[in-house]
Design an enzyme around this catalytic site. Sequence first.
Site, mmCIF file in Angstrom:
data_model
loop_
_atom_site.group_PDB
_atom_site.id
_atom_site.type_symbol
_atom_site.label_atom_id
_atom_site.label_comp_id
_atom_site.label_asym_id
_atom_site.label_seq_id
_atom_site.Cartn_x
_atom_site.Cartn_y
_atom_site.Cartn_z
ATOM 1 N N GLY A 12 44.066 -102.761 15.811
ATOM 2 C CA GLY A 12 43.723 -101.907 14.679
ATOM 3 C C GLY A 12 43.119 -100.567 15.053
ATOM 4 O O GLY A 12 42.438 -99.940 14.245
ATOM 5 N N SER A 13 43.408 -100.076 16.272
ATOM 6 C CA SER A 13 42.820 -98.778 16.631
ATOM 7 C C SER A 13 43.434 -97.655 15.783
ATOM 8 O O SER A 13 42.736 -96.692 15.435
ATOM 9 C CB SER A 13 42.976 -98.497 18.130
ATOM 10 O OG SER A 13 44.312 -98.268 18.484
ATOM 11 N N ASN A 14 44.704 -97.767 15.435
ATOM 12 C CA ASN A 14 45.291 -96.775 14.522
ATOM 13 C C ASN A 14 44.661 -96.879 13.135
ATOM 14 O O ASN A 14 44.394 -95.862 12.493
ATOM 15 C CB ASN A 14 46.807 -96.965 14.414
ATOM 16 C CG ASN A 14 47.556 -96.252 15.508
ATOM 17 O OD1 ASN A 14 47.678 -95.039 15.496
ATOM 18 N ND2 ASN A 14 48.028 -97.006 16.494
ATOM 19 N N LEU A 87 58.314 -108.618 9.212
ATOM 20 C CA LEU A 87 59.287 -107.904 8.374
ATOM 21 C C LEU A 87 58.754 -107.845 6.941
ATOM 22 O O LEU A 87 58.264 -108.844 6.416
ATOM 23 C CB LEU A 87 60.623 -108.654 8.403
ATOM 24 C CG LEU A 87 61.800 -107.973 7.719
ATOM 25 C CD1 LEU A 87 62.208 -106.710 8.473
ATOM 26 C CD2 LEU A 87 62.988 -108.924 7.627
ATOM 27 N N ASN A 102 55.670 -96.775 8.168
ATOM 28 C CA ASN A 102 55.408 -97.501 9.414
ATOM 29 C C ASN A 102 55.348 -96.518 10.584
ATOM 30 O O ASN A 102 55.965 -95.451 10.553
ATOM 31 C CB ASN A 102 56.547 -98.495 9.675
ATOM 32 C CG ASN A 102 56.329 -99.311 10.936
ATOM 33 O OD1 ASN A 102 55.234 -99.810 11.190
ATOM 34 N ND2 ASN A 102 57.369 -99.442 11.745
ATOM 35 N N HIS A 104 56.219 -96.544 14.705
ATOM 36 C CA HIS A 104 56.861 -97.314 15.774
ATOM 37 C C HIS A 104 56.600 -96.598 17.101
ATOM 38 O O HIS A 104 56.741 -95.378 17.185
ATOM 39 C CB HIS A 104 58.372 -97.425 15.516
ATOM 40 C CG HIS A 104 59.031 -98.331 16.493
ATOM 41 N ND1 HIS A 104 58.939 -99.703 16.380
ATOM 42 C CD2 HIS A 104 59.763 -98.087 17.602
ATOM 43 C CE1 HIS A 104 59.589 -100.256 17.387
ATOM 44 N NE2 HIS A 104 60.095 -99.299 18.142
HETATM 45 C C1 GAR Z 1 50.826 -99.194 17.960
HETATM 46 O O1 GAR Z 1 51.219 -98.604 19.181
HETATM 47 C C2 GAR Z 1 51.992 -99.205 16.989
HETATM 48 O O2 GAR Z 1 52.870 -98.128 17.151
HETATM 49 C C3 GAR Z 1 52.671 -100.498 17.363
HETATM 50 O O3 GAR Z 1 51.614 -101.396 17.589
HETATM 51 C C4 GAR Z 1 50.517 -100.672 18.152
HETATM 52 C C5 GAR Z 1 49.259 -101.113 17.427
HETATM 53 O O4 GAR Z 1 48.113 -100.619 18.078
HETATM 54 N N1 GAR Z 1 53.550 -100.950 16.311
HETATM 55 C C6 GAR Z 1 54.655 -101.646 16.555
HETATM 56 O O5 GAR Z 1 54.998 -101.989 17.663
HETATM 57 C C7 GAR Z 1 55.458 -102.006 15.302
HETATM 58 N N2 GAR Z 1 56.795 -102.373 15.658
HETATM 59 P P1 GAR Z 1 46.711 -100.660 17.340
HETATM 60 O O6 GAR Z 1 46.533 -102.069 16.772
HETATM 61 O O7 GAR Z 1 45.713 -100.378 18.408
HETATM 62 O O8 GAR Z 1 46.719 -99.634 16.260
#
Ligand code: GAR
Length: 189
Positions: A12-14, A87, A102, A104
């Site tokens: 969840g850093s994003n 999904l 989303n 990616h």
């Molecule tokens: C992120 O890099 C995002 O782009 C990716 O998961 C990571 C989550 O990081 N998403 C996917 O791969 C979706 N297909 P986070 O939990 O630290 O935000």
Amino acid sequence: MKKIALFASGSGSNAENIIHYFKDSDAVEVTLILTNNASAGVIERGKRLDIPVVVFSRNNFSKSDTVIRLLKNNETDWIILAGFLWLVPENLIRAFPGRIINIHPALLPKYGGKGMWGHHVHEAVVNNCESESGITIHHVNEHYDEGEIIFQATCPLTQEDTADSVAQKVHELEYRYFPAVIEAEILRN
Ligand code: GAR
């Protein structure tokens, strides 16, 4: 005020970066975090940042209107997938037409589709000796990673890059661009 619900499956850093970005906004607020993963790091972040977190099951998500009702009761306007791995079912897409975004961690249409998430993406990119990777921010439809692309940014790669170093470069792009792209998309609509 437009209300955002964040969906995340992992760290969840994003999600945290997005919450910080909109903290003082007059136009957009993050009001809810949803996760399918009861041990996801995003739960701790939500508690610390004072954003309500709801954990849902596969059945609630894919075979009922439970999640949709929750979002509607919360007056959610937009759904942002920030590291969410399931999904999105058709009923949810119909309930939020054009309002689900989303991110990616690669340059779609390459390295997308079922099973292509997180480290799997970066390992494939490194194995194929790509000279660049990046991020794709896109609308969500009923297929993995196939909705209309809103924004892409790239980062150069070298022979020395590993899946970990690519992940770091990609995360930097995500932190730099994702919140502002969300904001522009919401204000445009
Ligand atoms: C992120 O890099 C995002 O782009 C990716 O998961 C990571 C989550 O990081 N998403 C996917 O791969 C979706 N297909 P986070 O939990 O630290 O935000």
